[in-house]
Design a protein around this motif. Structure first.
Motif, short mmCIF file in Angstrom:
data_model
loop_
_atom_site.label_atom_id
_atom_site.label_comp_id
_atom_site.label_asym_id
_atom_site.label_seq_id
_atom_site.Cartn_x
_atom_site.Cartn_y
_atom_site.Cartn_z
N LEU A 16 46.41 40.82 23.64
CA LEU A 16 45.37 41.45 24.54
C LEU A 16 45.46 40.59 25.91
N ILE A 17 45.46 41.40 27.21
CA ILE A 17 45.65 40.72 28.34
C ILE A 17 44.44 41.14 29.10
N GLU A 18 43.47 40.41 29.41
CA GLU A 18 42.32 40.74 29.90
C GLU A 18 42.30 40.45 31.50
N ILE A 19 42.28 41.52 32.27
CA ILE A 19 42.44 41.48 33.51
C ILE A 19 41.23 41.89 34.35
N GLU A 20 40.40 41.08 35.10
CA GLU A 20 39.15 41.33 35.78
C GLU A 20 39.35 41.43 37.23
N PHE A 21 38.98 42.64 37.81
CA PHE A 21 38.96 42.50 39.20
C PHE A 21 37.85 41.91 39.73
N THR A 22 38.09 41.06 40.59
CA THR A 22 36.78 40.15 41.18
C THR A 22 35.93 40.87 42.18
N GLY A 23 36.37 41.77 42.88
CA GLY A 23 35.42 42.52 43.77
C GLY A 23 35.87 42.01 45.26
N GLU A 24 36.82 41.27 45.39
CA GLU A 24 37.19 40.65 46.70
C GLU A 24 38.11 41.62 46.96
N LYS A 25 38.08 41.92 48.53
CA LYS A 25 38.77 42.90 49.04
C LYS A 25 40.18 42.45 49.04
N ALA A 26 40.93 43.37 48.69
CA ALA A 26 42.54 43.18 48.86
C ALA A 26 43.00 42.67 50.27
N THR A 27 43.89 41.45 50.28
CA THR A 27 44.45 41.25 51.27
C THR A 27 46.14 41.14 50.86
N ASP A 28 46.72 40.95 52.11
CA ASP A 28 48.39 40.98 51.68
C ASP A 28 48.76 39.67 50.74
N GLU A 29 47.90 38.33 51.04
CA GLU A 29 48.26 37.46 50.02
C GLU A 29 47.77 37.65 48.55
N ASN A 30 46.34 37.97 48.52
CA ASN A 30 45.96 38.14 47.02
C ASN A 30 46.27 39.42 46.34
N PHE A 31 46.62 40.38 47.00
CA PHE A 31 47.22 41.55 46.18
C PHE A 31 48.77 41.26 45.79
N THR A 45 54.59 37.86 26.54
CA THR A 45 54.46 38.52 25.32
C THR A 45 55.36 39.70 25.10
N GLU A 46 55.84 40.03 24.00
CA GLU A 46 56.95 41.18 23.88
C GLU A 46 56.18 42.67 24.05
N ARG A 47 54.99 42.79 23.29
CA ARG A 47 54.21 43.93 23.37
C ARG A 47 52.76 43.46 23.68
N TYR A 48 52.28 44.54 24.40
CA TYR A 48 50.80 44.00 24.87
C TYR A 48 49.71 45.04 25.26
N GLU A 77 60.20 51.86 33.41
CA GLU A 77 60.74 51.64 31.93
C GLU A 77 60.22 50.63 30.98
N ARG A 78 60.20 49.32 31.85
CA ARG A 78 59.52 48.05 30.90
C ARG A 78 58.25 48.32 30.43
N ILE A 79 57.51 48.99 31.23
CA ILE A 79 56.00 49.11 30.96
C ILE A 79 55.85 50.06 29.87
N GLN A 80 56.58 51.04 29.91
CA GLN A 80 56.94 52.21 28.67
C GLN A 80 57.12 51.50 27.57
N LYS A 81 58.20 50.39 27.53
CA LYS A 81 58.68 49.71 26.34
C LYS A 81 57.73 48.77 25.78
N GLN A 82 57.08 48.01 26.52
CA GLN A 82 56.37 46.82 26.44
C GLN A 82 54.65 46.93 26.09
N ALA A 83 54.27 48.04 27.09
CA ALA A 83 52.66 48.12 27.00
C ALA A 83 52.33 49.15 25.90
#
Length: 135
Positions: A16-31, A45-48, A77-83
């Motif tokens: 399991l990979i937990e991804i939490e959006f911080t609420g920060e406005k997207a910038t070129d750098e952080n995005f 990880t192989e599958r997630y 293709e990679r996402i289909q295979k691994q996610a």
């Protein structure tokens, strides 16, 4: 002022990979840092299953939505295979409706589940992992 992260990744419960959006406005750098981290997932990880907490997510400018779309196309293709799946936590009805509309217009490379709480996300993730382990 230092650029704050667009999202924070937690790998402590692999697969399991937990991804939490911080609420920060997207910038070129952080995005771009967010996309780079997303691209690094397969090396961990192989599958997630991604659990994306959009509770604090803010409006994403078209420029960044296009970048996200290009990333998905290039890695389809990679996402289909691994996610195994992606689970979005979207507490508000409006947020869930917007996410559903996005995936009707542009499908995601792996199964998508939209839930309203962390508890629901964890429950769905456990069900999916049990299915994965019986394959």
């Amino acid at each position: 002022m230092e650029n704050q992260p667009y999202a924070v990744f937690d790998y402590s419960k692999l697969p399991l990979i937990e991804i939490e959006f911080t609420g920060e406005k997207a910038t070129d750098e952080n995005f771009n840092a967010y996309l780079k981290e997303t691209a690094d997932i397969p090396s961990k990880t192989e599958r997630y299953i991604s659990i994306m907490d959009t509770s604090k997510a803010s409006y994403l400018a078209a420029k960044y939505r296009i970048l996200q779309g290009k990333y998905l196309e290039e890695n389809n293709e990679r996402i289909q295979k691994q996610a195994i799946a992606i689970i979005f936590i979207a507490p508000s009805f409006l947020h869930r409706t917007v996410l559903k509309a996005i995936f009707i217009v542009k499908s995601y490379p792996s199964p998508v589940f939209i839930v309203s709480s962390k508890e629901e996300a964890n429950q769905k993730a456990q069900e999916l992992l049990e299915q994965e382990n019986t394959k």
